[in-house]
Design a protein around this motif. Structure first.
Motif, PDB file in Angstrom:
ATOM      1  N   PRO A 195      -1.958   6.158  -5.601  1.00 28.00           N
ATOM      2  CA  PRO A 195      -1.966   5.009  -6.506  1.00 28.00           C
ATOM      3  C   PRO A 195      -2.923   3.947  -5.968  1.00 28.00           C
ATOM      4  O   PRO A 195      -3.320   3.988  -4.800  1.00 28.00           O
ATOM      5  CB  PRO A 195      -0.513   4.525  -6.486  1.00 28.00           C
ATOM      6  CG  PRO A 195       0.113   5.132  -5.293  1.00 28.00           C
ATOM      7  CD  PRO A 195      -0.690   6.335  -4.906  1.00 28.00           C
ATOM      8  N   VAL A 196      -3.300   3.017  -6.829  1.00 31.21           N
ATOM      9  CA  VAL A 196      -4.233   1.973  -6.413  1.00 31.21           C
ATOM     10  C   VAL A 196      -3.535   0.612  -6.403  1.00 31.21           C
ATOM     11  O   VAL A 196      -2.551   0.399  -7.111  1.00 31.21           O
ATOM     12  CB  VAL A 196      -5.478   1.911  -7.323  1.00 31.21           C
ATOM     13  CG1 VAL A 196      -6.311   3.171  -7.169  1.00 31.21           C
ATOM     14  CG2 VAL A 196      -5.105   1.695  -8.779  1.00 31.21           C
ATOM     15  N   THR A 197      -4.068  -0.281  -5.596  1.00 36.30           N
ATOM     16  CA  THR A 197      -3.564  -1.656  -5.566  1.00 36.30           C
ATOM     17  C   THR A 197      -4.074  -2.382  -6.805  1.00 36.30           C
ATOM     18  O   THR A 197      -4.998  -1.908  -7.483  1.00 36.30           O
ATOM     19  CB  THR A 197      -4.066  -2.400  -4.320  1.00 36.30           C
ATOM     20  OG1 THR A 197      -5.498  -2.518  -4.416  1.00 36.30           O
ATOM     21  CG2 THR A 197      -3.684  -1.664  -3.039  1.00 36.30           C
ATOM     22  N   VAL A 198      -3.525  -3.527  -7.085  1.00 37.40           N
ATOM     23  CA  VAL A 198      -3.978  -4.300  -8.239  1.00 37.40           C
ATOM     24  C   VAL A 198      -5.449  -4.697  -8.073  1.00 37.40           C
ATOM     25  O   VAL A 198      -6.206  -4.737  -9.048  1.00 37.40           O
ATOM     26  CB  VAL A 198      -3.052  -5.516  -8.506  1.00 37.40           C
ATOM     27  CG1 VAL A 198      -3.178  -6.557  -7.402  1.00 37.40           C
ATOM     28  CG2 VAL A 198      -3.322  -6.119  -9.870  1.00 37.40           C
ATOM     29  N   GLU A 199      -5.868  -4.963  -6.833  1.00 41.23           N
ATOM     30  CA  GLU A 199      -7.269  -5.311  -6.593  1.00 41.23           C
ATOM     31  C   GLU A 199      -8.189  -4.113  -6.865  1.00 41.23           C
ATOM     32  O   GLU A 199      -9.237  -4.249  -7.493  1.00 41.23           O
ATOM     33  CB  GLU A 199      -7.472  -5.812  -5.154  1.00 41.23           C
ATOM     34  CG  GLU A 199      -6.805  -7.137  -4.853  1.00 41.23           C
ATOM     35  CD  GLU A 199      -5.308  -7.010  -4.526  1.00 41.23           C
ATOM     36  OE1 GLU A 199      -4.804  -5.866  -4.304  1.00 41.23           O
ATOM     37  OE2 GLU A 199      -4.624  -8.044  -4.512  1.00 41.23           O
TER      38      GLU A 199
END
Length: 179
Positions: free
Chosen positions: A153-157
């Protein structure tokens, strides 16, 4: 999967026919818009052929410097559920040293949940961030979708950076006016 193969008119017609049979109009470009992508240096088509040499499946991807984006993957409707799509996607992600992204419909119904499950079994993660696909044809509205990423998964940034890359490179819109 690194070479960009030359696609002739017959091959394009086979790919576009599978595309039209597999996606709603809101998720594909016009024929001329799709054909124009063949000249874009980041756009690549990967195919699978049947015993007669006809295209039975394809994966359309954007090979960007920071990520790989799967715009479409589809199997001829007559050949679905035979593992062709899984094999094509597995080979694509195995050849990746960058994050792989794709768009899916929100998990509101059984069919959407099954599609998401297909990608999750391949190692993709459904990210929780709001996202819309800009219109692919004149007169269409934004399409609410979700972003799945591989291998994590990816961070919001990260999501914001990847979304902006998709908007500018894939959809040709100014990301600053979309957020």
């Amino acid at each position: 999967m690194n070479e960009k193969p030359i696609i002739n008119e017959t091959e394009f017609n086979e790919i576009f026919a599978i595309m039209e049979a597999s996606f709603p109009v809101s998720e594909i470009r016009t024929r001329s818009g799709q054909q124009a992508l063949l000249n874009h240096p980041y756009y690549h088509l990967y195919t699978r052929r049947n015993a007669e040499g006809r295209i039975s499946a394809f994966l359309a991807a954007w090979e960007l410097p920071e990520l790989r984006f799967v715009e479409h993957i589809a199997v001829n409707p007559e050949l679905r559920s035979g593992g062709i799509g899984k094999q094509l996607m597995s080979e694509f992600i195995a050849a990746s040293d960058k994050p792989v992204l794709l768009e899916v419909e929100p998990p509101d119904g059984e069919l959407e949940q099954r599609r998401i499950g297909f990608y999750e079994r391949l190692g993709f993660y459904l990210n929780p961030y709001e996202y819309v696909q800009p219109p692919l044809r004149a007169g269409q509205a934004d399409l609410p979708l979700r972003i799945m990423t591989y291998p994590e998964p990816v961070t919001v940034e990260q999501f914001g950076r990847f979304r902006d890359l998709l908007y500018t490179e894939v959809y040709g819109v100014d990301a600053r006016n979309r957020v």
